[in-house]
Design an enzyme around this catalytic site. Sequence first.
Site, PDB file in Angstrom:
ATOM      1  N   PRO A   1       0.845  -1.204   0.000  1.00 11.81           N
ATOM      2  CA  PRO A   1       0.000   0.000   0.000  1.00 11.81           C
ATOM      3  C   PRO A   1       0.875   1.246   0.000  1.00 11.81           C
ATOM      4  CG  PRO A   1       0.103  -0.953   2.204  1.00 11.81           C
ATOM      5  CD  PRO A   1       0.847  -1.896   1.301  1.00 11.81           C
ATOM      6  N   MET A   2       0.658   2.134  -0.974  1.00 10.78           N
ATOM      7  CA  MET A   2       1.479   3.337  -1.102  1.00 10.78           C
ATOM      8  C   MET A   2       0.571   4.527  -1.387  1.00 10.78           C
ATOM      9  SD  MET A   2       4.535   1.630  -3.355  1.00 10.78           S
ATOM     10  CE  MET A   2       3.372   0.752  -4.396  1.00 10.78           C
TER      11      MET A   2
ATOM     12  N   GLN B   1      -6.516  -0.891   2.374  1.00  9.22           N
ATOM     13  CA  GLN B   1      -5.876  -0.499   3.636  1.00  9.22           C
ATOM     14  C   GLN B   1      -6.435   0.824   4.150  1.00  9.22           C
ATOM     15  OE1 GLN B   1      -1.858   1.266   4.212  1.00  9.22           O
ATOM     16  NE2 GLN B   1      -1.345  -0.661   5.231  1.00  9.22           N
TER      17      GLN B   1
ATOM     18  N   CYS C   1       2.904   3.005   8.975  1.00  8.91           N
ATOM     19  CA  CYS C   1       3.315   4.290   8.388  1.00  8.91           C
ATOM     20  C   CYS C   1       4.126   5.096   9.400  1.00  8.91           C
ATOM     21  CB  CYS C   1       2.097   5.087   7.951  1.00  8.91           C
ATOM     22  SG  CYS C   1       2.545   6.665   7.178  1.00  8.91           S
TER      23      CYS C   1
ATOM     24  N   HIS D   1       6.909  -5.471   8.315  1.00  8.31           N
ATOM     25  CA  HIS D   1       7.978  -4.658   7.736  1.00  8.31           C
ATOM     26  C   HIS D   1       9.175  -4.746   8.683  1.00  8.31           C
ATOM     27  CE1 HIS D   1       9.079  -0.826   5.340  1.00  8.31           C
ATOM     28  NE2 HIS D   1      10.170  -1.335   5.899  1.00  8.31           N
TER      29      HIS D   1
ATOM     30  N   ASN E   1       8.142  -7.787   4.345  1.00  6.62           N
ATOM     31  CA  ASN E   1       8.243  -6.504   3.654  1.00  6.62           C
ATOM     32  C   ASN E   1       9.558  -5.839   4.042  1.00  6.62           C
ATOM     33  OD1 ASN E   1       6.522  -3.299   3.825  1.00  6.62           O
ATOM     34  ND2 ASN E   1       7.633  -4.206   2.142  1.00  6.62           N
ATOM     35  N   GLY E   2      10.274  -5.352   3.034  1.00  6.66           N
ATOM     36  CA  GLY E   2      11.519  -4.636   3.298  1.00  6.66           C
ATOM     37  C   GLY E   2      12.745  -5.411   2.868  1.00  6.66           C
TER      38      GLY E   2
ATOM     39  N   ALA F   1       7.463  -2.167  -2.103  1.00  2.00           N
ATOM     40  CA  ALA F   1       6.961  -0.798  -2.231  1.00  2.00           C
ATOM     41  C   ALA F   1       7.868  -0.033  -3.193  1.00  2.00           C
ATOM     42  CB  ALA F   1       6.906  -0.122  -0.869  1.00  2.00           C
ATOM     43  N   GLU F   2       9.003   0.476  -2.696  1.00  2.00           N
ATOM     44  CA  GLU F   2       9.893   1.251  -3.561  1.00  2.00           C
ATOM     45  C   GLU F   2      10.434   0.422  -4.719  1.00  2.00           C
ATOM     46  OE1 GLU F   2      13.004   3.227  -1.458  1.00  2.00           O
ATOM     47  OE2 GLU F   2      11.801   5.031  -1.234  1.00  2.00           O
TER      48      GLU F   2
END
Length: 660
Positions: free
Chosen positions: A60-61, A122, A151, A218, A253-254, A277-278
């Site tokens: 989710p971004m 989300q 976040c 994350h 995640n990450g 994400a990125e």
Amino acid sequence: MTISQPVQASTPTELAREDVKYSVPPTTDTLEPQPAAEHDKLAGYDLWDSMGRPKYIVAPMVDQSELAWRIISRMYGANLCYTPMFHAALFASQPKYQPEMFDLSPDSLEGVAPYDRPLVVQFCANDKDQWLAAAKKVEGRCDAVDLNLGCPQGIAKRGHYGAFLMEHWELIRSMISHLHQHLSTPVIAKLRVFPSLNKTLHYASHIYSSGAQLLCVHGRTREAKGQLTGFASWPKIKAVVDLISPKVPVLANGGCPGSEEIQPCLEETGAYGVMSAEGNLYNPMIFSPHNAAAGREYTAQLPAPMREALAAAESELDLSGAGWDRDAAAYAPATFMAQQYLAIVRTLPSTQTATSAIKAHLYKLFRPVWAAGRHPEMRESLGRCGGRNGAEYAERVQTFQAWVDQFRELLHADFAAGLLPPDSNRPLTHAEVVSLYSGVVPYTHCQPYLRVSKPAEPAEEAKLRAADGEAKRKREVEEATVTDPDAPPAQRARPTPPSPSAALPPSASTPTNAAAPAASADPTAPLPSAAPSTVACAHAAPHPAACANAAAAKCANGACKACCASLRASASSDERNKDVACEFHEAKEAKAREADERREAAKRARREAGERKARENVEAVRRERDERKKVREEEKRREREKEGQGQGQAEVGAQARTEA
């Protein structure tokens, strides 16, 4: 202590207490059971199976994982996507917010199979009723709703949500349990880790026992963000997987900037899927080498107009040489990805993609070109794309298409000039990059953006930031339409050349009715500026240099706003400027100060209201917990009384039998 001031162990005593509290890690056998749900819905691994056991997930971004981007990500191997983070309170109560964030119109593809499923919606929230009201709006258009507990940005701190709920475990439990019990859609959660492994494990077990049917971890702490991002802790993710995965699936995640890290992450963490994400934003092909066939199957199901537009985008590629390995390709030309993305944006049946989202995606896709020092002017021109808010949607999208077309011609010129390797204008595999280009991905291709504790090339990053700042300044000047000399700098139009009267002494600087100069005989010469309607700024002592701004007509000093302020400021130190008071500009400054004060007061009021609401939520959770405790104690007391009465009756009966 309000929720906006997280309670953190800071003294040795508090740290020692925390060490004792979390000294014993939880085990799978000691996990508290989840509360019972009112609805018959999928849970845990049944939910996972219903989604097709997805392994490659788009994170989710905010303003970035919108529908068009989810579609292109699925085309290249993603098999589960999250929406951007939605604000639960606004989603539930603001009539305009929900349609802009999530299009539920009959023709929309948003949340509709097979185009946009499986899908997780989300929300950020700190109120269980607001979150429930928001989540009910998307029932039937998603597979699960997610609570954002990860976040780390300042906006999350101000709004009391995301990673800034990490100290408020009872509030988290109340929200997840409430939705788990009263929503027909499964509830999941995405979280960050604590510096302490044991506390991370207790935190994850608390979220599971609240009712979460899937956890995404994350592997970074709340403080690891921006230039302090650092490396994600895969060992901590693995520890959570080992603890929770016997009950529900756990995602990692990450730490995966590129496709080469995907499989190692899955193997080292044991997670059921990996979220990007990125890595996905800078290269939407990140999952393609692992799941290309599924991506092609998905593409074949898209609406016919969209498929035709996507196929036309392949004209960007040069396939006359080695061709394109569609199963292993990991890096595609940015122009190709941009063309496909814009093709999706144009052919969505009803959903309009935000201009801000389109612009942000193009910035990231083309970042390697600017990082290589090529075509920096295109970075500036991208900022001007999208048009004004009054423009039609199709016109705004067309400005981005024209920008991509222009960039394509520039990159073709780079190829012709020998600045790029031959046979590289096509998607490349990782093996090809290593064998043909010594491991260096051509700057024309989408590729990972590696960001650890600080930028690897500080000078390069500073140069890019400076270019962005200069581009923003130029846009403000070029796009402005206000010519009022007292307007703020961001609204003031480009200064016109000084009028002839600017060269005269201040006493002679009066309005004139002179005719405008004749048009130039040279048709290529720029059009002359319109004659100024006011005199030029006197810009008197102590500033002898001429000022190009027009003087305010009502200024007592015959000056513009800035020069008048400078003159009045110098009055105390310069005898020549004793009589420089200006009621006009002083009144405007006082009015501006009052407006600033009103804005600050409104901002404080909003902040205090948010903190007050957060305190009320925390107190409500505490009251509810105390009431449940009292009910349990009352039930235990009654059970003891019954046991005592039963025992007394038994003794009386035994005594009677003995006497008989």
